[in-house]
Design an enzyme around this catalytic site. Structure first.
Site, PDB file in Angstrom:
ATOM      1  CB  THR A  37     106.721  12.405  11.185  1.00 52.06           C
ATOM      2  OG1 THR A  37     108.042  12.557  12.222  1.00 52.06           O
ATOM      3  CG2 THR A  37     105.787  12.857  11.943  1.00 52.06           C
ATOM      4  N   GLY A 146      95.010  24.949  18.793  1.00 52.16           N
ATOM      5  CA  GLY A 146      95.524  25.095  17.574  1.00 52.16           C
ATOM      6  C   GLY A 146      94.703  24.720  16.240  1.00 52.16           C
ATOM      7  N   GLY A 147      93.861  25.713  15.455  1.00 52.93           N
ATOM      8  CA  GLY A 147      92.988  25.236  14.558  1.00 52.93           C
ATOM      9  C   GLY A 147      93.814  25.307  13.079  1.00 52.93           C
ATOM     10  CB  VAL A 149      97.335  21.097   8.879  1.00 52.65           C
ATOM     11  CG1 VAL A 149      97.071  19.755   8.135  1.00 52.65           C
ATOM     12  CG2 VAL A 149      97.456  22.100   7.933  1.00 52.65           C
ATOM     13  CB  ALA A 230      97.389  20.657  17.122  1.00 49.98           C
ATOM     14  N   GLY A 232     101.531  23.550  16.009  1.00 48.30           N
ATOM     15  CA  GLY A 232     102.827  23.630  14.949  1.00 48.30           C
ATOM     16  C   GLY A 232     103.854  22.696  15.225  1.00 48.30           C
ATOM     17  CG  ASP A 272     108.723  18.314   8.375  1.00 51.83           C
ATOM     18  OD1 ASP A 272     108.280  18.593   7.098  1.00 51.83           O
ATOM     19  OD2 ASP A 272     108.074  17.765   9.180  1.00 51.83           O
ATOM     20  CB  ALA A 280     105.080  13.493   3.253  1.00 53.25           C
ATOM     21  CG  HIS A 402      77.737  14.223 -16.921  1.00 57.09           C
ATOM     22  ND1 HIS A 402      77.619  15.248 -15.705  1.00 57.09           N
ATOM     23  CD2 HIS A 402      76.565  13.563 -16.829  1.00 57.09           C
ATOM     24  CE1 HIS A 402      76.443  15.159 -15.353  1.00 57.09           C
ATOM     25  NE2 HIS A 402      75.643  14.439 -15.958  1.00 57.09           N
TER      26      HIS A 402
HETATM   27  P1  NAD Z   1      99.892  24.502  11.630  1.00 58.21           P
HETATM   28  O1  NAD Z   1     100.908  25.514  11.576  1.00 58.21           O
HETATM   29  O2  NAD Z   1      98.965  24.001  10.398  1.00 58.21           O
HETATM   30  O3  NAD Z   1      98.763  25.034  12.673  1.00 58.21           O
HETATM   31  C1  NAD Z   1      99.104  25.460  14.030  1.00 58.21           C
HETATM   32  C2  NAD Z   1      97.921  26.489  14.469  1.00 58.21           C
HETATM   33  O4  NAD Z   1      98.080  26.772  15.738  1.00 58.21           O
HETATM   34  C3  NAD Z   1      97.851  27.701  13.644  1.00 58.21           C
HETATM   35  O5  NAD Z   1      96.469  27.722  13.308  1.00 58.21           O
HETATM   36  C4  NAD Z   1      98.114  28.576  14.688  1.00 58.21           C
HETATM   37  O6  NAD Z   1      97.422  30.040  14.556  1.00 58.21           O
HETATM   38  C5  NAD Z   1      97.711  27.966  16.050  1.00 58.21           C
HETATM   39  N1  NAD Z   1      98.155  28.509  17.280  1.00 58.21           N
HETATM   40  C6  NAD Z   1      99.529  28.896  17.367  1.00 58.21           C
HETATM   41  N2  NAD Z   1      99.755  29.121  18.903  1.00 58.21           N
HETATM   42  C7  NAD Z   1      98.646  29.101  19.289  1.00 58.21           C
HETATM   43  C8  NAD Z   1      98.016  29.424  20.804  1.00 58.21           C
HETATM   44  N3  NAD Z   1      99.161  30.065  21.309  1.00 58.21           N
HETATM   45  N4  NAD Z   1      96.703  29.211  20.819  1.00 58.21           N
HETATM   46  C9  NAD Z   1      95.986  28.791  19.913  1.00 58.21           C
HETATM   47  N5  NAD Z   1      96.512  28.449  18.776  1.00 58.21           N
HETATM   48  C10 NAD Z   1      97.791  28.679  18.570  1.00 58.21           C
HETATM   49  O7  NAD Z   1     100.562  23.119  12.477  1.00 58.21           O
HETATM   50  P2  NAD Z   1     100.212  21.936  12.794  1.00 58.21           P
HETATM   51  O8  NAD Z   1      98.681  21.783  12.554  1.00 58.21           O
HETATM   52  O9  NAD Z   1     100.612  21.556  14.195  1.00 58.21           O
HETATM   53  O10 NAD Z   1     100.704  21.230  11.625  1.00 58.21           O
HETATM   54  C11 NAD Z   1     102.283  20.946  11.692  1.00 58.21           C
HETATM   55  C12 NAD Z   1     102.812  20.823  10.269  1.00 58.21           C
HETATM   56  O11 NAD Z   1     102.628  19.493   9.979  1.00 58.21           O
HETATM   57  C13 NAD Z   1     102.137  21.856   9.369  1.00 58.21           C
HETATM   58  O12 NAD Z   1     103.306  22.553   8.618  1.00 58.21           O
HETATM   59  C14 NAD Z   1     101.238  21.055   8.623  1.00 58.21           C
HETATM   60  O13 NAD Z   1     101.015  21.468   7.313  1.00 58.21           O
HETATM   61  C15 NAD Z   1     101.681  19.786   8.616  1.00 58.21           C
HETATM   62  N6  NAD Z   1     100.803  18.579   8.547  1.00 58.21           N
HETATM   63  C16 NAD Z   1     100.359  18.496   7.337  1.00 58.21           C
HETATM   64  C17 NAD Z   1      98.946  17.575   6.995  1.00 58.21           C
HETATM   65  C18 NAD Z   1      98.609  17.533   5.712  1.00 58.21           C
HETATM   66  O14 NAD Z   1      99.045  17.990   4.668  1.00 58.21           O
HETATM   67  N7  NAD Z   1      97.186  16.891   5.671  1.00 58.21           N
HETATM   68  C19 NAD Z   1      98.520  16.861   8.064  1.00 58.21           C
HETATM   69  C20 NAD Z   1      99.320  17.340   9.355  1.00 58.21           C
HETATM   70  C21 NAD Z   1     100.444  18.021   9.569  1.00 58.21           C
END
Ligand code: NAD
Length: 416
Positions: A37, A146-147, A149, A230, A232, A272, A280, A402
């Site tokens: 992924t 979903g707000g 990551v 997004a 989760g 995961d 990762a 600096h």
């Molecule tokens: P996440 O868990 O970070 O966020 C999911 C969001 O959706 C949460 O804020 C949650 O409260 C919200 N949510 C859940 N149900 C909801 C609903 N019914 N309505 C509205 N909002 C809702 O999951 P993600 O953003 O899907 O990412 C998945 C995984 O991939 C995470 O573990 C993340 O750490 C990983 N990821 C990491 C990176 C990075 O490190 N830069 C980048 C992408 C993904």
């Protein structure tokens, strides 16, 4: 010694390379392409989009191909045998792929995760992150459910591309597991960039171009040309045959001990699929832990000190404890702003902030949270300080060049 690794994402392929470098024979089984992924539909293509001003799928494909060639080269090792296909566990360290059986002294499951969705009408109309990465146009109105990551990274990218973006987050704060101070500041910064963010919003239906949601018992509608789901990711448990193989798991993931070993001796799970921090670099570190255990070696990897970065605009990065996790510990807090940093102001990157949490009596640095340009780079100095248990007095004594953005961290340490 011989091991089987299932899954060729960062957990699987890095562990395969490390094992081969230790003289261990490896059978690396993967259904999907090398890189998993992260490389094919996650971290890397997202970062490619971050660097563009409009979606350029050709460039994205070039980046993936270049990095994939690098991994393929790494796997071209006489100790590594690649097997393409879906693995089925047969019990113990025995696996079957397309009718052929493979056996080894140890088995590492690293099959990753898939996008989760919501059980609401119209959910199938939404794109997941993979679908978003394949969009060849810029939707004029994007609604992100979903707000977290993924949601905020795409919100930032498509806002930069010119979309009107609305984020609907279920919890009272975006990035709910992050330091609340950090998540509030990020929300404000994203709103300043024109992203509409609704928190405590419960999405109830997607109906064509309309997303229906409720907040405080009131109903709302958001019109969108594209909807991103997004909410989760969930571990890819489905096809492994875990029940027959006698491996303990819950819907949240395969259960493992501190050595990443499952309840079946010799069978390990990393990344995961274990449902922990879906990152990762965590998967790779867990692979190293599993390999060390297989080899009877100890390591000092501290899984409580994991730097994490979110590639929003501005970036955020974090390591160690959040202020909320410091409940019961007397702490001192130091904060510093990018706008007081010469390099940040000179380079037009003054929207940013750094917060340091330290134990009040010992001064030991417990957590660092940064929002601002190059937060994802600066966080690693903080990770070293947290991992080594350095206190604020000793950290202050480390001379910083600096003018650099890293001086923001020093300023926050000095303020703690
Ligand atoms: P996440 O868990 O970070 O966020 C999911 C969001 O959706 C949460 O804020 C949650 O409260 C919200 N949510 C859940 N149900 C909801 C609903 N019914 N309505 C509205 N909002 C809702 O999951 P993600 O953003 O899907 O990412 C998945 C995984 O991939 C995470 O573990 C993340 O750490 C990983 N990821 C990491 C990176 C990075 O490190 N830069 C980048 C992408 C993904």
């Amino acid at each position: 010694m011989k091991i089987i690794i299932i899954g060729a994402g960062p957990g699987g392929y890095e562990t395969a390379a490390e094992a081969a470098s230790r003289g261990i024979e490896v059978i690396l089984i993967s259904e999907g392409p090398l890189g998993g992924t992260c490389l094919n539909e996650g971290c890397i293509p997202t970062k490619a989009l971050c660097s563009m001003s409009s979606p350029d799928l050709e460039r994205k494909a070039e980046v993936i191909a270049q990095l994939q060639a690098g991994i393929a080269q790494l796997m071209r090792n006489k100790l590594i045998t690649m097997v393409q296909g879906r693995a089925k566990l047969l019990g113990g360290c025995n696996v079957e792929v397309d009718g052929i059986q493979y056996s080894a002294d140890a088995l590492i499951i690293a099959t990753g995760s898939v996008s989760a969705s919501l059980p609401i009408p119209g959910a199938a109309e939404a794109l997941d992150s993979t679908g978003m990465l394949n969009l060849d146009h810029v939707p004029s109105r994007l609604c992100v459910i979903g707000g977290g990551v993924i949601g905020l990274e795409f919100a930032s990218i498509y806002r930069k591309f010119g979309s009107e973006v609305t984020v609907l987050e279920f919890c009272p704060n975006v990035l709910p597991r992050f330091d609340i101070d950090l998540s509030k500041r990020l929300k404000a910064a994203l709103v300043r960039r024109g992203i509409v963010i609704e928190t405590s919003a419960r999405v109830t239906e997607i109906d064509g171009n309309t997303v229906r949601w409720t907040k405080n018992d009131k109903s709302f509608e958001t019109e969108a040309d594209c909807v991103l789901m997004a909410v989760g990711r969930r571990p890819n448990l489905g096809s492994l045959n875990l029940d027959e193989a006698g491996i303990d798991y819950t819907p949240k993931g395969i259960k493992v001990d501190a050595n990443m070993q499952t309840n079946v001796p010799g069978v390990y799970a990393i990344g995961d699929i274990t449902g922990g921090m879906m990152l990762a670099h965590v998967a790779s570190a867990q692979g190293r832990r599993a390999l060390n255990h297989i080899c009877g070696e100890q390591d000092g990897i501290d899984f409580s000190v994991v730097p994490a970065a979110v590639f929003t605009v501005p970036e955020v990065a974090t390591v160690g404890k959040t202020e909320e996790e410091c409940v019961g510990i007397e702490i001192k807090v130091g904060k510093a702003n990018y706008r007081a940093n010469g390099k940040a102001v000179a380079s037009g990157q003054s929207d940013g902030w750094c917060k340091v949490l330290a134990d009040k009596s010992s001064g030991r640095i417990l957590g660092v949270h940064i929002m601002g340009a190059h937060a994802s780079d600066i966080i690693h100095e903080a990770a070293v300080l947290v991992a080594l248990g350095v206190n604020t007095k000793n950290a202050r004594d480390i001379i910083h060049a600096h003018p650099t953005l890293s001086e923001v961290l020093l300023a926050a340490i000095a303020a703690a």
